[in-house]
Scaffold this motif. Structure first.
Motif, mmCIF file in Angstrom:
data_model
loop_
_atom_site.group_PDB
_atom_site.id
_atom_site.type_symbol
_atom_site.label_atom_id
_atom_site.label_comp_id
_atom_site.label_asym_id
_atom_site.label_seq_id
_atom_site.Cartn_x
_atom_site.Cartn_y
_atom_site.Cartn_z
ATOM 1 N N LEU A 81 0.829 -1.207 0.000
ATOM 2 C CA LEU A 81 0.000 0.000 0.000
ATOM 3 C C LEU A 81 0.864 1.259 0.000
ATOM 4 O O LEU A 81 0.610 2.212 -0.754
ATOM 5 N N VAL A 82 1.892 1.268 0.852
ATOM 6 C CA VAL A 82 2.773 2.432 0.910
ATOM 7 C C VAL A 82 3.558 2.567 -0.398
ATOM 8 O O VAL A 82 3.718 3.673 -0.931
ATOM 9 N N GLY A 83 4.030 1.448 -0.934
ATOM 10 C CA GLY A 83 4.769 1.490 -2.193
ATOM 11 C C GLY A 83 3.912 2.001 -3.333
ATOM 12 O O GLY A 83 4.389 2.772 -4.183
ATOM 13 N N TYR A 84 2.648 1.605 -3.344
ATOM 14 C CA TYR A 84 1.721 2.095 -4.365
ATOM 15 C C TYR A 84 1.500 3.598 -4.216
ATOM 16 O O TYR A 84 1.479 4.340 -5.212
ATOM 17 N N ARG A 91 5.043 14.278 -7.074
ATOM 18 C CA ARG A 91 6.459 14.176 -6.731
ATOM 19 C C ARG A 91 6.763 14.567 -5.281
ATOM 20 O O ARG A 91 7.411 13.825 -4.552
ATOM 21 N N ARG A 92 6.287 15.729 -4.833
ATOM 22 C CA ARG A 92 6.647 16.212 -3.495
ATOM 23 C C ARG A 92 6.076 15.332 -2.382
ATOM 24 O O ARG A 92 6.828 14.884 -1.498
ATOM 25 N N PRO A 93 4.757 15.029 -2.356
ATOM 26 C CA PRO A 93 4.254 14.120 -1.313
ATOM 27 C C PRO A 93 4.896 12.741 -1.386
ATOM 28 O O PRO A 93 5.125 12.104 -0.350
ATOM 29 N N SER A 94 5.191 12.278 -2.603
ATOM 30 C CA SER A 94 5.826 10.978 -2.749
ATOM 31 C C SER A 94 7.200 10.960 -2.105
ATOM 32 O O SER A 94 7.556 10.011 -1.398
ATOM 33 N N ARG A 95 7.979 12.019 -2.314
ATOM 34 C CA ARG A 95 9.313 12.077 -1.719
ATOM 35 C C ARG A 95 9.253 12.168 -0.200
ATOM 36 O O ARG A 95 10.068 11.560 0.498
ATOM 37 N N ILE A 96 8.289 12.926 0.306
ATOM 38 C CA ILE A 96 8.157 13.042 1.760
ATOM 39 C C ILE A 96 7.793 11.696 2.376
ATOM 40 O O ILE A 96 8.385 11.267 3.375
#
Length: 267
Positions: A81-84, A91-96
């Motif tokens: 779930l987290v990986g998805y 980009r920004r929320p994904s990096r955080i």
């Protein structure tokens, strides 16, 4: 020639200890000390009879199975779930989000043990299999997220865009696209988690006090004393503990190949 020599040395370093353990499980203590590296001249099954006839050891074997059966799927479910989310968020929320879990890899596990011990003790989860399952999930979740998010980032965005046009929401795309295509990575991660959870000694040693709640690696310490160690019995316990891992690894290897084929067809 150099590569072959290095591979031969590496094979010896791996094979010799395995043979010592395997051969030693069929020896008595005098035979083991008389010939530690050779095959058993007078093979005996007494060690296996003692190990398999020990009801307490069978109980801790069941504890290890229970911990693995719960911890591995729970870790895979959360990590997928987290990986998805890491793969699909902007980009920004994904990096955080990824950085939060990457921090879990940067901090040494030993540095977190005292806070974890105190927290689990206050929650009443110390000396319980449930607490051991939870700590296993917490400790191995960052590395599972690291593996699965890296794979899910490689999935074509066009597939998810097409699914969205067909009316599939994030949950539908996760179930119908991300998970089927991620079977190879899930299988590889499952193998890694199985080995870590099954062989873990540190956290059971820290969190488990009751003999009835011990896991198999912790129970094997009983064969090693301060002044005397029953090496044949210890080697037998190691062999018995290794058999399920070898069987599961062989099974998951076949499933790993099947997952790769399924993912390629679905892609």
């Amino acid at each position: 020639m150099t590569r072959r020599s290095l591979l031969a040395i590496y094979a010896l370093l791996i094979t010799v200890p395995l043979l010592v353990v395997l051969f030693g499980s069929f020896k008595t203590t005098p035979d083991l000390f008389a010939s530690p590296f050779g095959p058993p001249l007078r093979p005996t099954l007494d060690n296996y009879r003692e190990i398999l006839g020990d009801a307490g050891l069978l109980r801790v074997f069941g504890n290890s199975v229970l911990v693995v059966v719960v911890s591995v799927p729970a870790t895979l479910a959360l990590a997928s779930l987290v990986g998805y989310a890491v793969a699909r968020l902007p980009r920004r929320p994904s990096r955080i989000l990824f950085g939060v879990f990457a921090a879990g890899l940067a901090v040494p596990a030993q540095a977190m043990m005292i806070p974890q011990y105190v927290q689990f003790d206050r929650l009443g989860l110390r000396d319980s299999l449930l607490g051991l399952m939870l700590i296993n999930v917490v400790v191995t979740l960052p590395v599972a997220v690291f593996i699965l998010s890296g794979f899910m980032r490689t999935l074509p965005r066009e597939l998810f865009e097409a699914a969205a046009l067909d009316g599939a929401g994030p949950w539908g795309a996760y179930r119908r696209i991300a998970i089927p295509l991620s079977l190879p990575s899930l299988a590889a991660t499952a193998i890694f988690l199985l080995v870590m959870h099954w062989n873990d000694l540190l956290y059971p040693l820290l969190f488990i006090d009751s003999p009835a709640k011990r896991t198999l690696p912790l129970a094997l310490l009983d064969f090693s004393g301060e002044y005397l160690t029953d090496y044949p019995l210890l080697f037998t316990g190691v062999v018995v503990a290794s058999v399920p891992m070898v069987a599961l690894y062989a099974f998951l290897q076949r499933w790993f190949v099947a997952g790769m084929t399924a993912g390629a067809i679905k892609g």
